[in-house]
Design a protein around this motif. Structure first.
Motif, PDB file in Angstrom:
ATOM      1  N   ARG A  36       0.817  -1.221   0.000  1.00  0.00           N
ATOM      2  CA  ARG A  36       0.000   0.000   0.000  1.00  0.00           C
ATOM      3  C   ARG A  36       0.849   1.269   0.000  1.00  0.00           C
ATOM      4  O   ARG A  36       0.363   2.333   0.332  1.00  0.00           O
ATOM      5  CB  ARG A  36      -0.906   0.003   1.216  1.00  0.00           C
ATOM      6  N   TYR A  37       2.105   1.153  -0.344  1.00  0.00           N
ATOM      7  CA  TYR A  37       2.974   2.329  -0.359  1.00  0.00           C
ATOM      8  C   TYR A  37       2.606   3.212  -1.555  1.00  0.00           C
ATOM      9  O   TYR A  37       2.349   2.714  -2.650  1.00  0.00           O
ATOM     10  CB  TYR A  37       4.441   1.915  -0.440  1.00  0.00           C
ATOM     11  N   PRO A  38       2.594   4.522  -1.382  1.00  0.00           N
ATOM     12  CA  PRO A  38       2.184   5.431  -2.474  1.00  0.00           C
ATOM     13  C   PRO A  38       3.291   5.675  -3.500  1.00  0.00           C
ATOM     14  O   PRO A  38       3.860   6.751  -3.599  1.00  0.00           O
ATOM     15  CB  PRO A  38       1.825   6.715  -1.723  1.00  0.00           C
TER      16      PRO A  38
ATOM     17  N   ASN B  88      -8.478   6.482  -8.282  1.00  0.00           N
ATOM     18  CA  ASN B  88      -7.688   7.403  -9.107  1.00  0.00           C
ATOM     19  C   ASN B  88      -6.368   7.793  -8.451  1.00  0.00           C
ATOM     20  O   ASN B  88      -5.912   8.922  -8.574  1.00  0.00           O
ATOM     21  CB  ASN B  88      -8.487   8.664  -9.452  1.00  0.00           C
ATOM     22  N   SER B  89      -5.756   6.873  -7.720  1.00  0.00           N
ATOM     23  CA  SER B  89      -4.457   7.107  -7.072  1.00  0.00           C
ATOM     24  C   SER B  89      -4.466   8.330  -6.174  1.00  0.00           C
ATOM     25  O   SER B  89      -3.511   9.104  -6.130  1.00  0.00           O
ATOM     26  CB  SER B  89      -3.349   7.235  -8.114  1.00  0.00           C
ATOM     27  N   THR B  90      -5.550   8.523  -5.461  1.00  0.00           N
ATOM     28  CA  THR B  90      -5.665   9.610  -4.498  1.00  0.00           C
ATOM     29  C   THR B  90      -5.399   9.035  -3.121  1.00  0.00           C
ATOM     30  O   THR B  90      -5.907   7.969  -2.769  1.00  0.00           O
ATOM     31  CB  THR B  90      -7.071  10.221  -4.544  1.00  0.00           C
TER      32      THR B  90
END
Length: 164
Positions: A113-115, A158-160
């Protein structure tokens, strides 16, 4: 506290092969590539000092394919005790690819779950963070170098991301 000396062989080419034949009397010797592996994956600097102590005190004959980093990851995965209790080994063989396996599992289990897709300097280097899964889809991130700095992270569509 004792002074630890790390002798580094200037080997960084991951595409070539190299052999190191070492004696215990030489002290702790590793390649520059091994040192990078150590720094990327250790929980804190104390862990490196504990590994150096282990490496210097281990009485078994070691045959490690992959360098000191493979020994380090095997030591780390076995809760920092390869030979523990009444079991003492006279020879320890660590196969080629054990460091690669550890890093793969680290990404799959800890950094799931790393951004990675966030374009922020704060999250530029995933190895600077300790990541733990939490309840309700949140992850806890703690910075390794800045004690007390961290927070909770939640990924949305959406990769938020929400980081607090």
């Amino acid at each position: 506290m004792d002074v630890k000396i790390i002798r580094i062989k200037p080997f960084t080419d991951v595409t070539s092969h190299q052999s190191l034949l070492l004696n215990k009397e030489e002290g702790f010797v590793c390649t520059a590539l091994d040192l990078v592996y150590f720094l990327y994956s250790m929980e804190g600097f104390r862990e490196l000092l504990e590994f150096i102590d282990y490496s210097n005190q281990e009485s078994a004959s070691l045959f490690v394919m992959g360098g000191k980093s493979s020994l380090y990851y095997s030591w780390k995965e076995s809760n920092q005790h390869i030979s523990s209790g009444a079991i003492e080994y006279s020879s320890i063989f660590i196969e080629h690819g054990s460091a690669d396996d550890y890093i793969y599992n680290y990404y799959i289990n800890n950094l799931v779950r790393y951004p990675f897709d966030v374009k922020s300097k704060m999250f530029e280097y995933p190895y600077e963070w300790n990541v733990r899964k939490n309840e309700f889809g949140y992850s806890t991130l703690e910075h390794k170098g800045l004690l007390g700095f961290g927070g909770e992270l939640q990924k949305y569509a959406n990769s938020t991301y929400l980081f607090f």
